[in-house]
Design an enzyme around this catalytic site. Structure first.
Site, PDB file in Angstrom:
ATOM      1  N   PHE A  74      32.077 -45.689 -41.752  1.00  0.00           N
ATOM      2  CA  PHE A  74      32.043 -44.225 -41.740  1.00  0.00           C
ATOM      3  C   PHE A  74      32.342 -43.670 -40.348  1.00  0.00           C
ATOM      4  O   PHE A  74      32.940 -42.622 -40.215  1.00  0.00           O
ATOM      5  CB  PHE A  74      30.674 -43.716 -42.202  1.00  0.00           C
ATOM      6  CG  PHE A  74      30.566 -43.588 -43.700  1.00  0.00           C
ATOM      7  CD1 PHE A  74      31.656 -43.857 -44.524  1.00  0.00           C
ATOM      8  CD2 PHE A  74      29.383 -43.179 -44.279  1.00  0.00           C
ATOM      9  CE1 PHE A  74      31.549 -43.728 -45.903  1.00  0.00           C
ATOM     10  CE2 PHE A  74      29.268 -43.043 -45.656  1.00  0.00           C
ATOM     11  CZ  PHE A  74      30.352 -43.319 -46.463  1.00  0.00           C
ATOM     12  N   ARG A  75      31.893 -44.364 -39.290  1.00  0.00           N
ATOM     13  CA  ARG A  75      32.084 -43.850 -37.927  1.00  0.00           C
ATOM     14  C   ARG A  75      33.556 -43.680 -37.621  1.00  0.00           C
ATOM     15  O   ARG A  75      33.981 -42.706 -37.037  1.00  0.00           O
ATOM     16  CB  ARG A  75      31.534 -44.828 -36.880  1.00  0.00           C
ATOM     17  CG  ARG A  75      30.066 -44.923 -36.721  1.00  0.00           C
ATOM     18  CD  ARG A  75      29.367 -43.654 -36.423  1.00  0.00           C
ATOM     19  NE  ARG A  75      28.396 -43.442 -37.490  1.00  0.00           N
ATOM     20  CZ  ARG A  75      27.759 -42.332 -37.748  1.00  0.00           C
ATOM     21  NH1 ARG A  75      27.967 -41.277 -37.027  1.00  0.00           N
ATOM     22  NH2 ARG A  75      26.913 -42.250 -38.737  1.00  0.00           N
ATOM     23  N   HIS A  78      20.328 -48.941 -49.237  1.00  0.00           N
ATOM     24  CA  HIS A  78      21.065 -47.733 -49.659  1.00  0.00           C
ATOM     25  C   HIS A  78      21.688 -47.902 -51.045  1.00  0.00           C
ATOM     26  O   HIS A  78      22.610 -47.168 -51.398  1.00  0.00           O
ATOM     27  CB  HIS A  78      22.133 -47.369 -48.618  1.00  0.00           C
ATOM     28  CG  HIS A  78      21.548 -46.935 -47.309  1.00  0.00           C
ATOM     29  ND1 HIS A  78      22.257 -46.877 -46.143  1.00  0.00           N
ATOM     30  CD2 HIS A  78      20.290 -46.526 -46.989  1.00  0.00           C
ATOM     31  CE1 HIS A  78      21.460 -46.449 -45.159  1.00  0.00           C
ATOM     32  NE2 HIS A  78      20.271 -46.246 -45.649  1.00  0.00           N
ATOM     33  N   ILE A 113      26.751 -51.014 -49.436  1.00  0.00           N
ATOM     34  CA  ILE A 113      26.627 -50.785 -50.873  1.00  0.00           C
ATOM     35  C   ILE A 113      27.721 -51.540 -51.616  1.00  0.00           C
ATOM     36  O   ILE A 113      27.981 -51.295 -52.778  1.00  0.00           O
ATOM     37  CB  ILE A 113      26.712 -49.265 -51.153  1.00  0.00           C
ATOM     38  CG1 ILE A 113      27.943 -48.648 -50.461  1.00  0.00           C
ATOM     39  CG2 ILE A 113      25.450 -48.577 -50.667  1.00  0.00           C
ATOM     40  CD1 ILE A 113      28.064 -47.135 -50.614  1.00  0.00           C
ATOM     41  N   ASP A 114      28.365 -52.482 -50.909  1.00  0.00           N
ATOM     42  CA  ASP A 114      29.568 -53.142 -51.434  1.00  0.00           C
ATOM     43  C   ASP A 114      29.301 -54.476 -52.124  1.00  0.00           C
ATOM     44  O   ASP A 114      30.220 -55.075 -52.686  1.00  0.00           O
ATOM     45  CB  ASP A 114      30.593 -53.348 -50.307  1.00  0.00           C
ATOM     46  CG  ASP A 114      30.030 -54.109 -49.109  1.00  0.00           C
ATOM     47  OD1 ASP A 114      29.132 -54.957 -49.292  1.00  0.00           O
ATOM     48  OD2 ASP A 114      30.501 -53.861 -47.984  1.00  0.00           O
ATOM     49  N   ALA A 141      28.051 -51.093 -42.086  1.00  0.00           N
ATOM     50  CA  ALA A 141      29.432 -51.047 -42.570  1.00  0.00           C
ATOM     51  C   ALA A 141      30.378 -51.901 -41.719  1.00  0.00           C
ATOM     52  O   ALA A 141      31.390 -52.389 -42.217  1.00  0.00           O
ATOM     53  CB  ALA A 141      29.911 -49.604 -42.605  1.00  0.00           C
ATOM     54  N   CYS A 183      21.797 -44.433 -66.580  1.00  0.00           N
ATOM     55  CA  CYS A 183      21.577 -43.172 -67.284  1.00  0.00           C
ATOM     56  C   CYS A 183      20.254 -42.573 -66.789  1.00  0.00           C
ATOM     57  O   CYS A 183      19.217 -43.240 -66.835  1.00  0.00           O
ATOM     58  CB  CYS A 183      21.496 -43.410 -68.790  1.00  0.00           C
ATOM     59  SG  CYS A 183      21.006 -41.918 -69.683  1.00  0.00           S
ATOM     60  N   GLN A 230      22.571 -51.970 -45.106  1.00  0.00           N
ATOM     61  CA  GLN A 230      22.848 -50.550 -45.400  1.00  0.00           C
ATOM     62  C   GLN A 230      24.077 -50.459 -46.296  1.00  0.00           C
ATOM     63  O   GLN A 230      24.431 -49.390 -46.762  1.00  0.00           O
ATOM     64  CB  GLN A 230      23.109 -49.799 -44.101  1.00  0.00           C
ATOM     65  CG  GLN A 230      21.936 -49.855 -43.131  1.00  0.00           C
ATOM     66  CD  GLN A 230      22.315 -49.330 -41.762  1.00  0.00           C
ATOM     67  OE1 GLN A 230      22.373 -48.135 -41.538  1.00  0.00           O
ATOM     68  NE2 GLN A 230      22.572 -50.225 -40.840  1.00  0.00           N
TER      69      GLN A 230
HETATM   70  P1  NAD Z   1      28.674 -46.832 -39.402  1.00  0.00           P
HETATM   71  O1  NAD Z   1      29.996 -46.549 -40.019  1.00  0.00           O
HETATM   72  O2  NAD Z   1      27.860 -45.691 -38.937  1.00  0.00           O
HETATM   73  O3  NAD Z   1      28.866 -47.804 -38.154  1.00  0.00           O
HETATM   74  C1  NAD Z   1      29.592 -48.998 -38.246  1.00  0.00           C
HETATM   75  C2  NAD Z   1      29.527 -49.679 -36.884  1.00  0.00           C
HETATM   76  O4  NAD Z   1      30.211 -50.910 -36.994  1.00  0.00           O
HETATM   77  C3  NAD Z   1      30.194 -48.860 -35.785  1.00  0.00           C
HETATM   78  O5  NAD Z   1      29.358 -48.835 -34.665  1.00  0.00           O
HETATM   79  C4  NAD Z   1      31.498 -49.635 -35.516  1.00  0.00           C
HETATM   80  O6  NAD Z   1      31.898 -49.588 -34.167  1.00  0.00           O
HETATM   81  C5  NAD Z   1      31.104 -51.044 -35.897  1.00  0.00           C
HETATM   82  N1  NAD Z   1      32.218 -51.862 -36.381  1.00  0.00           N
HETATM   83  C6  NAD Z   1      33.150 -51.533 -37.288  1.00  0.00           C
HETATM   84  N2  NAD Z   1      33.983 -52.561 -37.523  1.00  0.00           N
HETATM   85  C7  NAD Z   1      33.582 -53.565 -36.702  1.00  0.00           C
HETATM   86  C8  NAD Z   1      34.047 -54.879 -36.473  1.00  0.00           C
HETATM   87  N3  NAD Z   1      35.102 -55.380 -37.121  1.00  0.00           N
HETATM   88  N4  NAD Z   1      33.402 -55.641 -35.559  1.00  0.00           N
HETATM   89  C9  NAD Z   1      32.337 -55.146 -34.882  1.00  0.00           C
HETATM   90  N5  NAD Z   1      31.840 -53.909 -35.071  1.00  0.00           N
HETATM   91  C10 NAD Z   1      32.450 -53.123 -35.978  1.00  0.00           C
HETATM   92  O7  NAD Z   1      27.895 -47.731 -40.449  1.00  0.00           O
HETATM   93  P2  NAD Z   1      26.335 -47.873 -40.725  1.00  0.00           P
HETATM   94  O8  NAD Z   1      25.599 -47.954 -39.450  1.00  0.00           O
HETATM   95  O9  NAD Z   1      26.220 -48.938 -41.729  1.00  0.00           O
HETATM   96  O10 NAD Z   1      25.877 -46.479 -41.392  1.00  0.00           O
HETATM   97  C11 NAD Z   1      26.716 -45.715 -42.231  1.00  0.00           C
HETATM   98  C12 NAD Z   1      26.321 -45.561 -43.696  1.00  0.00           C
HETATM   99  O11 NAD Z   1      27.536 -45.651 -44.416  1.00  0.00           O
HETATM  100  C13 NAD Z   1      25.416 -46.589 -44.290  1.00  0.00           C
HETATM  101  O12 NAD Z   1      24.386 -45.940 -44.905  1.00  0.00           O
HETATM  102  C14 NAD Z   1      26.245 -47.317 -45.366  1.00  0.00           C
HETATM  103  O13 NAD Z   1      25.551 -47.301 -46.589  1.00  0.00           O
HETATM  104  C15 NAD Z   1      27.447 -46.475 -45.565  1.00  0.00           C
HETATM  105  N6  NAD Z   1      28.724 -47.230 -45.669  1.00  0.00           N
HETATM  106  C16 NAD Z   1      28.772 -48.449 -46.286  1.00  0.00           C
HETATM  107  C17 NAD Z   1      29.981 -49.148 -46.380  1.00  0.00           C
HETATM  108  C18 NAD Z   1      29.992 -50.486 -47.077  1.00  0.00           C
HETATM  109  O14 NAD Z   1      29.170 -50.730 -47.968  1.00  0.00           O
HETATM  110  N7  NAD Z   1      30.878 -51.410 -46.692  1.00  0.00           N
HETATM  111  C19 NAD Z   1      31.130 -48.612 -45.825  1.00  0.00           C
HETATM  112  C20 NAD Z   1      31.071 -47.341 -45.214  1.00  0.00           C
HETATM  113  C21 NAD Z   1      29.846 -46.675 -45.143  1.00  0.00           C
END
Ligand code: NAD
Length: 252
Positions: A35-36, A122, A106-107, A24, A130, A104
């Protein structure tokens, strides 16, 4: 200049095939929250994980859909565009390297940037299907109704399938997608780069260490913060992806 960035730039230049594991964090610059960093989404006393689960969808599909649209901000999806991180990867591919992106996310932004080899482990927000007749529907259709239903005609003119659609995102409790292809691509590559992931979500977070153990593939991380596996990596570059990408571009 961070010596890890110089080392990574040299590795990228020398590599013929690079596997990317993106999360993400690569899309936050495009305006999509990760999400973090987000505050938890709770509704009816349930966590985001419980609400976005196969069990909840099957038990309460009419309640699931409005919450799904809210959590993933579906009405905003068309406003998001690839940023310098997505474009960097597409340009690496254009330079003649094979670039396998295991995402990971989904965008759909890696594909929107033009990357060709993308494994959405993901799933995707951009379509739904459907569960009965498997008909696929695009995001625009999903947004037309509060609770999207299958409109495929069945036999006579005025009867339709009518089942409530399922999203093409991998919900909690469902198996991830493209696992075999992701492992195959990662084992063939001579460099793996993890971009914008906390590496908290399994089983995909095990892939980097697996390829390192099998093939001694060099592993690099670019992320704002540390992950639980940083000691195993050959180099970790902490900071904003936009700035790190700008420095890498200057060194390429
Ligand atoms: P995560 O939210 O757990 O972690 C994101 C990481 O990226 C964090 O460690 C954060 O510090 C870092 N980060 C955020 N912005 C940053 C930037 N500008 N520069 C550098 N680092 C940055 O995300 P994850 O590990 O992908 O896991 C979470 C789940 O959430 C995944 O399964 C995903 O499918 C889903 N998710 C997807 C999206 C999307 O598709 N854009 C968005 C939110 C969550």
């Amino acid at each position: 200049m961070n010596t890890n960035i110089q080392a990574l730039a040299e590795k990228i230049k020398a590599a013929k095939h690079i596997t990317i594991l993106s999360g993400a964090g690569i899309s936050t610059e495009s305006g999509i929250p990760d999400f973090r960093s987000a505050t938890g989404f709770w509704s009816q006393g349930k966590s985001r994980e419980e609400l976005m689960s196969v069990d909840f969808l099957q038990a309460k599909p009419k309640e699931f859909w409005p919450i799904y649209k809210e959590i993933f901000q579906l009405k905003l999806q068309r406003n998001y565009h690839p940023n310098s991180g997505h474009i960097f990867l597409k340009q690496l591919e254009e330079s003649g390297k094979r670039v396998s992106i295991i995402t990971q996310n989904i965008d759909g932004l890696h594909q929107a940037a033009g990357s060709k080899e993308v494994y959405e482990v993901h799933g995707t927000l951009m379509t739904a299907h459907c569960p009965k007749c498997k008909q696929k529907y695009p995001l625009d259709y999903v947004m037309e109704q509060d609770i999207p239903r299958c409109s495929r005609q069945t036999g006579s003119e005025d009867t339709v399938c009518g089942f409530i659609l399922h999203p093409d995102v991998v919900l909690f409790g469902a198996a991830i997608q493209h696992w075999e292809e992701s492992i195959t691509a990662a084992l063939q590559a001579d460099l793996m780069l993890i971009m914008g992931s906390s590496l908290y979500v399994g089983p995909i977070n095990q892939l980097p260490l697996f390829v390192k153990r099998e093939n001694q593939t060099p592993l690099y991380l670019v992320n704002r913060e540390s992950t639980p596996y940083d000691d195993e990596f050959d180099g970790c570059i902490y900071g904003e992806l936009r700035e790190i990408i700008a420095q890498l571009n200057a060194l390429m």
